[in-house]
Write an enzyme that holds these catalytic residues in place. Structure first.
Site, short mmCIF file in Angstrom:
data_model
loop_
_atom_site.label_atom_id
_atom_site.label_comp_id
_atom_site.label_asym_id
_atom_site.label_seq_id
_atom_site.Cartn_x
_atom_site.Cartn_y
_atom_site.Cartn_z
N TYR A 179 -4.44 -18.41 -4.12
CA TYR A 179 -5.09 -17.15 -3.71
C TYR A 179 -6.55 -17.42 -3.34
O TYR A 179 -7.01 -17.08 -2.25
CB TYR A 179 -4.98 -16.12 -4.84
N LYS A 183 -8.57 -17.27 0.40
CA LYS A 183 -9.76 -16.44 0.64
C LYS A 183 -10.94 -17.30 1.08
O LYS A 183 -11.73 -16.89 1.93
CB LYS A 183 -10.10 -15.64 -0.62
N SER A 209 -3.11 -10.68 -3.18
CA SER A 209 -4.26 -10.90 -4.07
C SER A 209 -3.89 -11.17 -5.53
O SER A 209 -4.70 -10.93 -6.42
CB SER A 209 -5.17 -9.67 -4.01
N ALA A 221 -4.70 -8.33 2.37
CA ALA A 221 -4.36 -9.68 1.91
C ALA A 221 -3.57 -9.59 0.62
O ALA A 221 -3.71 -8.62 -0.12
CB ALA A 221 -5.63 -10.50 1.69
N GLY A 248 0.82 -1.22 0.00
CA GLY A 248 0.00 0.00 0.00
C GLY A 248 0.85 1.26 0.00
O GLY A 248 2.08 1.20 0.03
N THR A 285 -13.61 -12.98 -2.90
CA THR A 285 -13.31 -12.91 -4.33
C THR A 285 -14.04 -13.99 -5.14
O THR A 285 -14.34 -15.08 -4.62
CB THR A 285 -11.79 -13.09 -4.55
N ASN A 313 0.24 -14.73 5.15
CA ASN A 313 -0.31 -13.37 5.22
C ASN A 313 -1.83 -13.38 5.31
O ASN A 313 -2.42 -12.68 6.12
CB ASN A 313 0.14 -12.60 3.97
#
Ligand code: UDP
Length: 330
Positions: free
Chosen positions: A141, A145, A77, A75, A36, A117, A92
């Site tokens: 991934y 999720k 992604s 997360a 980020g 997702t 993570n």
């Protein structure tokens, strides 16, 4: 009372932070800035830099603030990266959720809205995809999720922590004034790469496969504007605060666009040529993903405002042309 937005410096998280601030919520952001950007966080929000998996750091945040509910964006992604580094994704994503739920339980915080997702469905049995369809991920991934959704389910059963899982399809666009937008390093997503080519910062786009069972052979995806997603999080937060039960919602436009159609739309919006070449399939990519998001529209009363792919590309283009190096910090 504040809403805690974990991962609020990322692409979708920063748009949600901005939207909650604009709607006069008190916002606390936690982000480790691994992917980020500090400049993406609305200045009205209170920012704690640290890692979600660090329990003593998280306890400090919950000690200092009165947290009303949590929105969880923190997360990894990226599908191809998850194929290469699955254990990083489990650490993570799954362990991060473990710590978050543990701390929420410790501090009696009972509501969480979670970024899930379409990748939890894997290769769909039917199109459009409904929330009740089987969830059989085709990549790590999606697996992480799905595991996170299940952890919330059992934390609800055991501790009464209510959750909303928002299953996003393909997210695009930016805040229309171009002040915040998408900035990943490296970038792997289709629309920002297409716009980098339009802008001249990349030479060409490689389209991953043109031998899928779709109208033009390229993958079909369902695009949703990041500002509409931000509003969906606000609605989900209010849904939980109103005392409703845990739930899951698809968020998409219910319309599919092939990768070639996205390139065509970007050519129209930007007026640029955008050279492409066809490459091999990308491992882990389902052929077609289109949402049935009737449930979000009826139960959450979600009304996407930017329901058209050219608007999504236009807003991403405004961000790209105003900020050719993104936030310029990575
Ligand atoms: N894609 C592509 N070339 C690229 C990046 C993505 O052809 O350089 C394709 C990808 O194979 C998929 C679609 O674009 O069919 C959307 O991929 P993206 O990574 O943006 O999102 P995902 O569907 O993985 O969430």
């Amino acid at each position: 009372m504040s809403v805690l937005i974990v991962g609020g410096a990322g692409y979708i998280g920063s748009h949600a932070v901005d939207w909650f601030c604009e709607n006069n919520y008190e916002v606390v952001v936690v982000d480790n800035l691994s992917t980020g950007h500090k400049d993406a966080i609305n200045k009205k929000a209170k920012f704690y830099e640290g890692d979600l998996r660090d329990k003593s750091f998280m306890r400090r945040v919950f000690d200092n603030e009165v947290i009303d509910g949590v929105i969880h964006f923190a997360a990894f992604s990226i599908v191809p990266e998850s194929m290469k580094k699955p254990l990083d994704y489990y650490d993570n994503n799954v362990y991060g959720m473990n710590v978050l739920l543990e701390i929420m339980n410790e501090y009696s915080v009972k509501n969480i809205v979670f970024s899930s997702t379409a990748a939890t469905y894997g290769e769909p049995k039917q199109i459009p995809i409904k929330e009740t369809d089987p969830q059989v991920p085709t990549n790590p991934y999606g697996e992480t999720k799905l595991a996170m959704e299940k952890m919330m389910h059992w934390a609800d059963t055991a501790y009464g922590i209510k959750f909303v899982a928002l299953r996003y399809f393909n997210v695009g666009g930016a805040k229309p004034d171009g002040s915040i937008g998408e900035d990943h390093n490296p970038e792997t997503h289709l629309t920002p790469i297409v716009l980098d080519v339009a802008h001249g910062t990349r030479n060409e786009l490689t389209i991953f496969g043109n031998d899928y069972d779709t109208t033009d052979g390229t993958n079909v995806r369902d695009y949703v504007h990041v500002m509409d997603l931000a509003e969906a999080h606000r609605l989900a937060f209010e849904y939980l605060k109103a005392g409703n039960d845990s739930n899951a919602f698809n968020l998409g436009s219910s319309t599919g666009f092939s990768n070639l159609q996205i390139v065509e739309a970007a050519r129209k919006v930007t007026g640029k040529e955008i050279p492409t070449k066809i490459g091999p399939r990308r491992p882990g990519d389902p052929s077609t993903l289109i949402a049935d998001s009737t449930k979000a529209r009826t139960v959450l009363n979600w009304k996407p405002k930017y329901d058209n792919v050219e608007k999504i590309i236009q807003d991403a283009w405004t961000w790209e042309t105003k900020n050719p190096s993104g936030y310029g910090d990575k």
